[in-house]
Design a protein around this motif. Sequence first.
Motif, PDB file in Angstrom:
ATOM      1  N   GLU A 340       0.843  -1.197   0.000  1.00 61.15           N
ATOM      2  CA  GLU A 340       0.000   0.000   0.000  1.00 61.15           C
ATOM      3  C   GLU A 340       0.879   1.248   0.000  1.00 61.15           C
ATOM      4  O   GLU A 340       1.680   1.444  -0.899  1.00 61.15           O
ATOM      5  CB  GLU A 340      -0.969  -0.043   1.178  1.00 61.15           C
ATOM      6  CG  GLU A 340      -2.029  -1.123   1.036  1.00 61.15           C
ATOM      7  CD  GLU A 340      -3.128  -1.002   2.051  1.00 61.15           C
ATOM      8  OE1 GLU A 340      -2.988  -0.222   3.016  1.00 61.15           O
ATOM      9  OE2 GLU A 340      -4.151  -1.692   1.880  1.00 61.15           O
ATOM     10  N   ARG A 383      -3.731  -4.103   6.588  1.00 59.43           N
ATOM     11  CA  ARG A 383      -2.884  -3.045   6.033  1.00 59.43           C
ATOM     12  C   ARG A 383      -1.567  -3.030   6.789  1.00 59.43           C
ATOM     13  O   ARG A 383      -1.497  -3.503   7.931  1.00 59.43           O
ATOM     14  CB  ARG A 383      -3.594  -1.691   6.116  1.00 59.43           C
ATOM     15  CG  ARG A 383      -4.018  -1.288   7.520  1.00 59.43           C
ATOM     16  CD  ARG A 383      -4.657   0.103   7.486  1.00 59.43           C
ATOM     17  NE  ARG A 383      -5.060   0.522   8.813  1.00 59.43           N
ATOM     18  CZ  ARG A 383      -6.260   0.356   9.329  1.00 59.43           C
ATOM     19  NH1 ARG A 383      -7.174  -0.265   8.615  1.00 59.43           N
ATOM     20  NH2 ARG A 383      -6.563   0.774  10.545  1.00 59.43           N
ATOM     21  N   SER A 400      -6.177  -5.867  10.522  1.00 61.77           N
ATOM     22  CA  SER A 400      -6.397  -4.453  10.791  1.00 61.77           C
ATOM     23  C   SER A 400      -7.393  -4.284  11.917  1.00 61.77           C
ATOM     24  O   SER A 400      -8.422  -4.962  11.960  1.00 61.77           O
ATOM     25  CB  SER A 400      -6.926  -3.783   9.524  1.00 61.77           C
ATOM     26  OG  SER A 400      -7.301  -2.462   9.789  1.00 61.77           O
TER      27      SER A 400
END
Length: 540
Positions: A340, A383, A400
């Motif tokens: 990400e 994430r 997460s």
Amino acid sequence: MENFEMKECKVVLENCTPKKQIGLSAEIHHEIQESNMLTTRTKQKILTDLDKIRSIEIENYQSVQREKILSEVVSSEISYQWQLTILKDYFMAPLKAQEILTNDEYDTLFCNVRTISNISSELLRQLKKKNCVDAFSKIVPFLKHYSVYAYHYKASLQMLQNISKKNTSFTRLLEMQESRPEVRSKLSALLITPIQRIPRYCLLLEQLIENTPSRHSLYLPLFELHKKVESVALHLNNLVEDQENAQLLLEFQRSLLHSFPSVIRPGRRLIKKGILTVISPIDKKCKRCIVLMSDILMYCKIKKNDVNLPNSLKCSGIYPLNKCKLVKNLSKGAFTINCEDESLTAYHEHASEIDDWVKAIEDRIKQYLTERKTLRKDSSGRRPVVDKRNLGQYQELGVSPGVPRRKRLISDQDDMVGCNNGDCTVYNNTKLIWTRPVKRRCIQDNTEYTTVTLEKTPLMKEQDCLFPLRELAQKNIQLSNTTTSAPNTNDNKVNAENNISNEVFVFGSDAPQSRGFTFSMKSVFNGLKNSVQKLFRFRR
């Protein structure tokens, strides 16, 4: 004395391994093929006869080999049974009689040796009575007992080392029994024999299949038997690998500072671990311990020289593999992982080390993505985390934390089962029960979507999305009815209730309903008061 001249002597060593000798028919076949002394028809006839003779020779050779292998199966089983007997008579029995070990230590050290010995005795008895296929077919279902022994084998060796250091009586007995002429073997060597036995069965069955022609009646049964025994051996190897991996994960968990975060979870495996130089916006350029697991990649700060010591590592970041992309830069001996909006660049002074890391990470990402297509998927909201504050919110590593779901109110007064635990609130003489987060329901279902149920009155029989407008219209009609004459007041009220209670207020309708809007400061303050009471859950 005469002078002798010393000359260099060279010895050439050739391969002394004897080659497999071919039969006489094969030699004649080769000579006939090379020469042109015979006619085509005569040559074809001679070659056909030679092929038949050679096939007979091969069958005789395979038959002799099968007999040797079968005799080796029996002799090796007798030797294995003798080793188990030595283990029971010269080690297990004296330790049990003298009570040198506790029950837990004794069970951990020898596990289910007696069960395995009984299986071996039965197999040996069947081999003497029946052929190999029938004997093994009867014993194969019981070979799974070896998995229990294989699972506890590492703990057994660890227990043996610990007891040998602490218990002098055990050490003295061990030395005395191992030096006996009947034994002539170490206890550790005897404990490993059950682990080696199942692979030995597979090897003997493979040799037996190689020396059995495909048209033989025992070929297919032997092939199926080999598949079953091989599956047992594969299961044992997986158990040993799982045990070793669990031990590695446990050691890595202890090496983390304050054992945080928790890395032990079902199905997780430790793939690779090493020290690399990391370049990141947060950590700049420094040495970090990189740990590749089956579903995440973690890098840790090094607190001590030995990364295997307790509290020697501190977690700095976690990258879920399903969102990682690897960028290779092998010319500079480095690689970059993009996850990400986070990135991590690592390199090593040895290029081969980087090659190993790149291959391990690429293979694991591909395999993990393949597993997610067929198995139950983890949370897709994973994430990367490099912030200590966010890292502390992780209840499960790599998942997460997200936004906690709010508790919702039960819609029916009858569903007050959970009020006994004290998780309820009384407001306006009505109990509001706060329940666990539930699946959202469709708003078209009016009766189930209602969040709060108060005491039902004639004016609140149906509370849908237009209920406030209908209530306002009904109040206006009641006000208008009060202005009429006294004799007609009761009739008007009855008609208003009959006409309005089950109808929906519609804008622009011809009904004699007042659609005005009234405003007063008193209603505003009452509304604020009710909102504050609901917000802080005041009880009356």
